[in-house]
Design a protein around this motif. Structure first.
Motif, short mmCIF file in Angstrom:
data_model
loop_
_atom_site.label_atom_id
_atom_site.label_comp_id
_atom_site.label_asym_id
_atom_site.label_seq_id
_atom_site.Cartn_x
_atom_site.Cartn_y
_atom_site.Cartn_z
N ALA A 64 16.93 -18.71 -16.95
CA ALA A 64 17.50 -17.39 -17.23
C ALA A 64 16.56 -16.28 -16.73
O ALA A 64 17.03 -15.26 -16.19
N GLN A 65 15.27 -16.49 -16.87
CA GLN A 65 14.32 -15.50 -16.36
C GLN A 65 14.35 -15.45 -14.84
O GLN A 65 14.25 -14.37 -14.25
N TRP A 66 14.53 -16.61 -14.21
CA TRP A 66 14.65 -16.62 -12.75
C TRP A 66 15.92 -15.89 -12.32
O TRP A 66 15.91 -15.16 -11.33
N HIS A 67 17.00 -16.07 -13.07
CA HIS A 67 18.22 -15.33 -12.76
C HIS A 67 17.98 -13.82 -12.87
O HIS A 67 18.50 -13.05 -12.05
N SER A 68 17.20 -13.40 -13.85
CA SER A 68 16.93 -11.96 -13.99
C SER A 68 16.10 -11.44 -12.82
O SER A 68 16.27 -10.30 -12.39
N LEU A 69 15.20 -12.27 -12.29
CA LEU A 69 14.44 -11.87 -11.09
C LEU A 69 15.36 -11.77 -9.88
O LEU A 69 15.25 -10.83 -9.07
N ILE A 70 16.26 -12.73 -9.76
CA ILE A 70 17.23 -12.70 -8.66
C ILE A 70 18.10 -11.44 -8.77
O ILE A 70 18.33 -10.73 -7.78
N ASP A 71 18.56 -11.15 -9.98
CA ASP A 71 19.39 -9.96 -10.21
C ASP A 71 18.63 -8.68 -9.88
O ASP A 71 19.21 -7.72 -9.37
N ALA A 72 17.34 -8.65 -10.17
CA ALA A 72 16.52 -7.45 -9.95
C ALA A 72 16.45 -7.07 -8.47
O ALA A 72 16.27 -5.89 -8.15
N ILE A 73 16.58 -8.05 -7.59
CA ILE A 73 16.48 -7.76 -6.15
C ILE A 73 17.80 -7.91 -5.42
O ILE A 73 17.88 -7.66 -4.23
N SER A 74 18.83 -8.28 -6.14
CA SER A 74 20.11 -8.60 -5.51
C SER A 74 20.65 -7.47 -4.63
O SER A 74 20.99 -7.70 -3.47
N ASN A 75 20.73 -6.27 -5.17
CA ASN A 75 21.26 -5.16 -4.38
C ASN A 75 20.38 -4.85 -3.17
O ASN A 75 20.89 -4.62 -2.07
N TRP A 76 19.08 -4.83 -3.39
CA TRP A 76 18.15 -4.56 -2.28
C TRP A 76 18.30 -5.62 -1.20
O TRP A 76 18.36 -5.31 -0.01
N ASP A 77 18.38 -6.86 -1.62
CA ASP A 77 18.52 -7.98 -0.70
C ASP A 77 19.82 -7.87 0.12
O ASP A 77 19.80 -7.99 1.34
N LYS A 78 20.91 -7.65 -0.57
CA LYS A 78 22.23 -7.64 0.09
C LYS A 78 22.48 -6.39 0.91
O LYS A 78 23.09 -6.46 1.98
N GLN A 79 22.04 -5.24 0.41
CA GLN A 79 22.39 -3.98 1.05
C GLN A 79 21.37 -3.50 2.06
O GLN A 79 21.70 -2.73 2.96
N VAL A 80 20.12 -3.95 1.94
CA VAL A 80 19.08 -3.43 2.82
C VAL A 80 18.40 -4.54 3.63
O VAL A 80 18.43 -4.54 4.85
N LEU A 81 17.78 -5.48 2.92
CA LEU A 81 16.92 -6.45 3.59
C LEU A 81 17.68 -7.41 4.51
O LEU A 81 17.33 -7.55 5.69
#
Length: 173
Positions: A64-81
């Motif tokens: 669950a903590q790993w999911h929260s880390l994934i969620d924390a970067i999700s928008n940045w990853d998908k929209q920018v990186l």
């Protein structure tokens, strides 16, 4: 450093720079391995490296903590990186070496922002004891130690990969 960068660096925990330097050193040992995991399994290289580093530091995060880390970067990853990375790869054949190197430098800056987002979220997830443990690990472990140190477990690696229905055996060497 900009004013917002100065404020952000004061918000980041003490272990921030040292941990990402250890991760970078690990990456440089096998860059093609990490890029393959990114391309073949859509894994975030920063999170994969962090999982290995946390395993070495004996700090365990839940899935669950790993999911929260994934969620924390999700928008940045998908929209920018990811779009930038794709554009850089497509432009490679049309650009001269200096222009392509500039694109790589920009991508590295984007990766560093991803690391900041991860760090801010990780900071919220760790207990005070884990903060201290990670700080001591980052101070006491140099890059050579990290390369030689074999984690006692692969708990974090397995938890991170499970977020993508993968196992360590699925990673291509």
């Amino acid at each position: 450093m900009s004013l917002s960068g100065q404020v952000l660096s004061r918000l980041l925990p003490q272990w921030h720079d040292a941990i990402w330097q250890l991760c970078e050193h690990t990456y440089l040992q096998q860059p093609s391995f990490y890029v393959d995991q990114q391309d073949n399994h859509q894994l975030n290289v920063n999170l994969l490296l962090l999982a290995q580093c946390l395993d070495n530091a004996d700090i365990e995060l839940s899935q669950a903590q790993w999911h929260s880390l994934i969620d924390a970067i999700s928008n940045w990853d998908k929209q920018v990186l990811k779009p930038y990375r794709q554009a850089r790869r497509q432009a490679k054949k049309q650009l001269g070496k200096p222009q392509y190197q500039q694109m790589l430098t920009v991508e590295l800056t984007l990766e560093h922002q991803c690391q900041r987002l991860i760090t801010l979220q990780l900071d919220k997830l760790l207990t005070p004891d884990e903060h201290e443990q990670l700080r001591e690990f980052s101070i006491n472990t140099n890059q050579l130690d990290q390369a030689k140190h074999l984690a006692k477990s692969q708990h974090n690696l397995q938890a991170y990969l499970a977020c993508y229905q993968l196992a360590a055996e699925d990673l291509t060497r």
